[in-house]
Every structure is written in C-alpha cells, then in structure tokens.
Design a protein around this motif. Structure first.
Motif, PDB file in Angstrom:
ATOM      1  N   ASP A 240      12.765 -20.989  34.179  1.00 15.82           N
ATOM      2  CA  ASP A 240      13.887 -20.879  33.279  1.00 15.82           C
ATOM      3  C   ASP A 240      14.672 -19.697  33.625  1.00 15.82           C
ATOM      4  O   ASP A 240      14.221 -18.555  33.912  1.00 15.82           O
ATOM      5  CB  ASP A 240      13.318 -20.851  31.724  1.00 15.82           C
ATOM      6  CG  ASP A 240      12.501 -22.088  31.420  1.00 15.82           C
ATOM      7  OD1 ASP A 240      12.736 -23.019  31.996  1.00 15.82           O
ATOM      8  OD2 ASP A 240      11.490 -22.239  30.692  1.00 15.82           O
ATOM      9  N   ALA A 241      15.858 -19.586  32.897  1.00 12.35           N
ATOM     10  CA  ALA A 241      16.848 -18.434  33.045  1.00 12.35           C
ATOM     11  C   ALA A 241      16.212 -17.300  32.142  1.00 12.35           C
ATOM     12  O   ALA A 241      15.780 -17.534  30.991  1.00 12.35           O
ATOM     13  CB  ALA A 241      18.306 -18.715  32.605  1.00 12.35           C
ATOM     14  N   ILE A 242      16.368 -16.030  32.986  1.00  8.61           N
ATOM     15  CA  ILE A 242      16.183 -14.745  32.166  1.00  8.61           C
ATOM     16  C   ILE A 242      17.340 -14.145  31.707  1.00  8.61           C
ATOM     17  O   ILE A 242      18.144 -13.914  32.379  1.00  8.61           O
ATOM     18  CB  ILE A 242      15.259 -14.060  33.145  1.00  8.61           C
ATOM     19  CG1 ILE A 242      13.805 -14.601  33.330  1.00  8.61           C
ATOM     20  CG2 ILE A 242      14.821 -12.759  32.236  1.00  8.61           C
ATOM     21  CD1 ILE A 242      13.035 -13.742  34.032  1.00  8.61           C
ATOM     22  N   SER A 243      17.581 -14.064  30.377  1.00  6.91           N
ATOM     23  CA  SER A 243      18.472 -13.269  29.687  1.00  6.91           C
ATOM     24  C   SER A 243      18.405 -11.815  30.015  1.00  6.91           C
ATOM     25  O   SER A 243      17.341 -11.260  30.023  1.00  6.91           O
ATOM     26  CB  SER A 243      18.811 -13.383  28.203  1.00  6.91           C
ATOM     27  OG  SER A 243      19.852 -12.480  27.863  1.00  6.91           O
ATOM     28  N   VAL A 244      19.609 -11.194  30.421  1.00  4.34           N
ATOM     29  CA  VAL A 244      19.588  -9.672  30.731  1.00  4.34           C
ATOM     30  C   VAL A 244      20.182  -8.936  29.444  1.00  4.34           C
ATOM     31  O   VAL A 244      19.832  -7.698  29.440  1.00  4.34           O
ATOM     32  CB  VAL A 244      20.762  -9.423  31.826  1.00  4.34           C
ATOM     33  CG1 VAL A 244      20.090  -9.835  32.898  1.00  4.34           C
ATOM     34  CG2 VAL A 244      21.961  -9.670  31.491  1.00  4.34           C
TER      35      VAL A 244
END
Length: 274
Positions: A240-244
């Motif tokens: 899953d994408a990791i938000s910065v």
C-alpha cells in the motif's frame, strides 16, 4: 567456469550459458528497436516526448528474456498500482486527479531491474548509478530514455539528479529508486541512504514500497549471469502507498522498511533484527 572481472571472482554455469545464449539472440533486436523508436522520437514532433515508447522496448525485452529463461516473477499485492503507476490521494482523490508516485524497492541483484520492468507498465524513470551506462542495452536504455543517472561521488551530479527526479514527479511521471543505494551482497536488506524519501517529500507524492524476493539467490553477486532458474522463486509484492504528509524522513524510512521486510523471506532480513 570461473574468472575474474574487475578483480572480482565470477562464475558462469550451464544456466548462465543458456541465459547468455538468449541474450545474444534477442539483444540485437532490442537495440535495433531502441534506435528506430529513438529516431522517430527525434524526427516526429508529437511522438514519444516522454520516451515512454522508447522505454517500452526495454520492458518488452526484459519480459521476453525472463520468460525464455524460465525466470518470470510471481506478482502479488496491489498489482493495479503497478499497472497504472499513479495513486489517488488527498485532494487529488476528491478532485479525481491522479498523481505520480515514487516506487522504492530493495536491491540485491542486477536481475532486479529486469524483474521490475516486468511489472511497471506505464512510463517511469529509474534513478540509477551512472556506471550502468557502460552496460550493453541497459546503458542505452537509461540514457536514451532520459532516466535519472546519479554519480554519488560528485555533489553537483547528485543535486542535478535530485532536481531531475523531483521535476519528473511533479510533472506526473513516476520515479523508481533503490533507497539502499547499492546492491546488497548477500540479499539482506541494508540501511537506507538519504535522498530518495526527501525527493518524495519535496514533490509531495506517495511512496509505494515493492518487495523483491530471491533475485539474490537466482543471480548472486558472484554470478556473471543467473546460476539457477527463477520459476517458483522470484516474487514481487506491491505494498500500500505510504503518505509523506506530516512525516519526517526517519518516520518514512521506518514505514518503508517495515513494509519491505513484511514480504521478504527470512534470509533477506538483516541479521540484527532476527
């Protein structure tokens, strides 16, 4: 067969010889395709401005090469993200717009590049060491495709590469980086070097970790070419994408590391955490 290349011992067994045969038979077609598409891109004003067609010749070659050598990887996880290369997040999701993402993967074998080209369909740009320019086929692909080439011994080159990668991300083109900065000699995940995550932070794009399993066993550092078939061994898992947003590099690096390790076999975990 064993010999030394640049002072390092290399081996070439029967499997490697079969790979060599496939490469010698198919690479001339790849090189020819690159030259034709690149010429068309220069000659036709509205054709292949982002070099996506040029890069696709390399993706087709990598997939053909791995299929012909029985090394095509198993792909799992958020495969649709690999196919689209983009993620809808935050306000972009609400507005229906799409943003580029930064892909990051563990790096333990020269085979990783070919494996990633099997699963990343749309245009994307590698961040790679400029020393790869000298490799047949691969070097032409990186230079002609206008990928981000990095010279870690030159600060000016590092700054130029940093700005180029951010420019790609802001323009909607995904970037693929190996945060370890080098190939792991034994396949175990190494410490991350700075730069990759700050690029994503600067461009405000999500990071998508990709775990690559067992390429180090199929093509170890001592192998001139793969030493065994990759069928039922090579695996890719898309996380899953990791938000910065609202995070610092330390927190992002920890989340990426945890994601990568969650889909890697035990023999690719660092010894200090086993």
């Amino acid at each position: 067969l064993s010999f030394r290349k640049n002072g390092r011992l290399k081996v070439l067994n029967g499997t490697g010889l079969r790979h060599l045969g496939v490469i010698l038979l198919t690479m001339p077609l790849w090189v020819l395709a690159m030259e034709v598409v690149h010429w068309l891109g220069d000659a036709l004003e509205d054709f292949d401005g982002d070099r996506s067609a040029f890069d696709y010749t390399g993706k087709l070659w990598c997939r053909s090469y791995l299929m012909l050598t029985n090394c095509y990887p198993e792909i799992a996880g958020d495969v649709s993200r690999l196919r689209s290369g983009r993620a809808r997040t935050g306000s972009a999701a609400a507005e229906g717009d799409e943003k580029a993402v930064m892909f990051v993967a563990n790096h333990s074998s020269f085979l990783d590049i070919a494996v990633l080209c099997c699963v990343l369909d749309p245009v994307f740009k590698f961040i790679a060491k400029d020393s790869l320019e000298k490799f047949p086929g691969v070097g032409r692909q990186l230079v002609g495709g206008e990928h981000v080439l990095l010279n870690r011994s030159n600060k000016r080159s590092q700054l130029k590469s940093f700005k180029q990668a951010i420019s790609y991300l802001k323009s909607g083109i995904p970037v693929m980086a190996f945060p370890e900065g080098a190939r792991s000699p034994d396949g175990r995940l190494m410490d991350f070097k700075g730069g990759s995550f700050s690029m994503a932070m600067k461009a405000n794009v999500d990071i998508v970790p990709i775990s690559i399993a067992n390429t180090h066993a199929v093509m170890p550092s001592i192998g001139f070419l793969p030493v065994q078939e990759g069928k039922d061994k090579l695996r890719v898992f898309v996380h899953d994408a990791i938000s910065v947003e609202g995070k610092d590099e330390v927190q992002i690096a920890r989340e990426v590391r945890e994601a990568l390790l969650s889909a890697l076999p035990e023999d690719q975990h660092p010894l200090d955490i086993q």
